[in-house]
Write a protein that holds these residues in place. Sequence first.
Motif, PDB file in Angstrom:
ATOM      1  N   UNK A  13       9.651   2.381  12.950  1.00  0.00           N
ATOM      2  CA  UNK A  13       8.383   2.955  13.412  1.00  0.00           C
ATOM      3  C   UNK A  13       7.194   2.115  12.938  1.00  0.00           C
ATOM      4  N   UNK A  14       7.291   1.545  11.747  1.00  0.00           N
ATOM      5  CA  UNK A  14       6.209   0.680  11.262  1.00  0.00           C
ATOM      6  C   UNK A  14       6.094  -0.590  12.106  1.00  0.00           C
ATOM      7  N   UNK A  15       7.222  -1.134  12.529  1.00  0.00           N
ATOM      8  CA  UNK A  15       7.182  -2.325  13.376  1.00  0.00           C
ATOM      9  C   UNK A  15       6.438  -2.031  14.680  1.00  0.00           C
ATOM     10  N   UNK A  16       6.731  -0.877  15.279  1.00  0.00           N
ATOM     11  CA  UNK A  16       6.086  -0.532  16.540  1.00  0.00           C
ATOM     12  C   UNK A  16       4.620  -0.165  16.341  1.00  0.00           C
ATOM     13  N   UNK A  50      12.399  -6.883  -4.840  1.00  0.00           N
ATOM     14  CA  UNK A  50      11.455  -7.893  -4.383  1.00  0.00           C
ATOM     15  C   UNK A  50      11.319  -7.874  -2.859  1.00  0.00           C
ATOM     16  N   UNK A  51      12.445  -7.783  -2.153  1.00  0.00           N
ATOM     17  CA  UNK A  51      12.411  -7.745  -0.695  1.00  0.00           C
ATOM     18  C   UNK A  51      11.734  -6.468  -0.201  1.00  0.00           C
ATOM     19  N   UNK A  52      11.976  -5.367  -0.873  1.00  0.00           N
ATOM     20  CA  UNK A  52      11.338  -4.103  -0.493  1.00  0.00           C
ATOM     21  C   UNK A  52       9.815  -4.221  -0.583  1.00  0.00           C
ATOM     22  N   UNK A  53       9.322  -4.837  -1.654  1.00  0.00           N
ATOM     23  CA  UNK A  53       7.883  -5.034  -1.796  1.00  0.00           C
ATOM     24  C   UNK A  53       7.340  -5.964  -0.711  1.00  0.00           C
ATOM     25  N   UNK A  54       8.089  -7.016  -0.392  1.00  0.00           N
ATOM     26  CA  UNK A  54       7.650  -7.938   0.659  1.00  0.00           C
ATOM     27  C   UNK A  54       7.535  -7.216   2.004  1.00  0.00           C
ATOM     28  N   UNK A  55       8.503  -6.352   2.288  1.00  0.00           N
ATOM     29  CA  UNK A  55       8.468  -5.604   3.542  1.00  0.00           C
ATOM     30  C   UNK A  55       7.258  -4.669   3.571  1.00  0.00           C
ATOM     31  N   UNK A  56       7.016  -3.963   2.479  1.00  0.00           N
ATOM     32  CA  UNK A  56       5.858  -3.066   2.415  1.00  0.00           C
ATOM     33  C   UNK A  56       4.560  -3.851   2.591  1.00  0.00           C
ATOM     34  N   UNK A  57       4.468  -5.004   1.968  1.00  0.00           N
ATOM     35  CA  UNK A  57       3.258  -5.832   2.091  1.00  0.00           C
ATOM     36  C   UNK A  57       3.080  -6.377   3.501  1.00  0.00           C
ATOM     37  N   UNK A  58       4.176  -6.638   4.200  1.00  0.00           N
ATOM     38  CA  UNK A  58       4.085  -7.119   5.580  1.00  0.00           C
ATOM     39  C   UNK A  58       3.400  -6.085   6.469  1.00  0.00           C
ATOM     40  N   UNK A  59       3.561  -4.811   6.111  1.00  0.00           N
ATOM     41  CA  UNK A  59       2.927  -3.724   6.865  1.00  0.00           C
ATOM     42  C   UNK A  59       1.637  -3.238   6.205  1.00  0.00           C
ATOM     43  N   UNK A  60       1.321  -3.790   5.030  1.00  0.00           N
ATOM     44  CA  UNK A  60       0.121  -3.398   4.284  1.00  0.00           C
ATOM     45  C   UNK A  60       0.107  -1.901   3.965  1.00  0.00           C
ATOM     46  N   UNK A  61       1.277  -1.408   3.507  1.00  0.00           N
ATOM     47  CA  UNK A  61       1.416  -0.002   3.130  1.00  0.00           C
ATOM     48  C   UNK A  61       2.115   0.085   1.774  1.00  0.00           C
ATOM     49  N   UNK A  62       1.980   1.219   1.078  1.00  0.00           N
ATOM     50  CA  UNK A  62       2.697   1.388  -0.192  1.00  0.00           C
ATOM     51  C   UNK A  62       4.213   1.407   0.018  1.00  0.00           C
ATOM     52  N   UNK A  63       4.936   1.014  -0.998  1.00  0.00           N
ATOM     53  CA  UNK A  63       6.401   0.968  -0.951  1.00  0.00           C
ATOM     54  C   UNK A  63       6.995   2.304  -0.507  1.00  0.00           C
ATOM     55  N   UNK A  64       6.431   3.407  -1.012  1.00  0.00           N
ATOM     56  CA  UNK A  64       6.929   4.737  -0.679  1.00  0.00           C
ATOM     57  C   UNK A  64       6.732   5.131   0.775  1.00  0.00           C
ATOM     58  N   UNK A  65       5.871   4.414   1.490  1.00  0.00           N
ATOM     59  CA  UNK A  65       5.697   4.674   2.917  1.00  0.00           C
ATOM     60  C   UNK A  65       6.779   4.003   3.747  1.00  0.00           C
ATOM     61  N   UNK A  66       7.485   3.052   3.148  1.00  0.00           N
ATOM     62  CA  UNK A  66       8.540   2.333   3.859  1.00  0.00           C
ATOM     63  C   UNK A  66       9.919   2.855   3.475  1.00  0.00           C
ATOM     64  N   UNK A  67      10.146   3.052   2.176  1.00  0.00           N
ATOM     65  CA  UNK A  67      11.469   3.441   1.684  1.00  0.00           C
ATOM     66  C   UNK A  67      11.420   4.791   0.986  1.00  0.00           C
TER      67      UNK A  67
END
Length: 77
Positions: A13-16, A50-67
């Motif tokens: 959903x973040x990608x879209x 580290x990868x989880x943080x990179x993914x969150x930063x790619x969307x400019x959202x907190x880690x908890x919004x992604x995982x």
Amino acid sequence: MVKPTRVSNTIRSLRFAHGEMTQADLAERVGATRQTVIAIEQGRYSPSLEMAFKIARAFNVPLGDVFQYPESAEEPK
């Protein structure tokens, strides 16, 4: 057989929400392969911290919004 992770995510959903970003685009931004992004998105693989943080930063959202990790899940014995 690989046991699926209990970590869920909102990557699709973040990608879209971010201009219909492709899995390949996300992979390039975080320095991973498209296959890795697919496995993480589908819950077949838990990313490194580290990868989880990179993914969150790619969307400019907190880690908890992604995982998310279920609070009520019992720990394996």
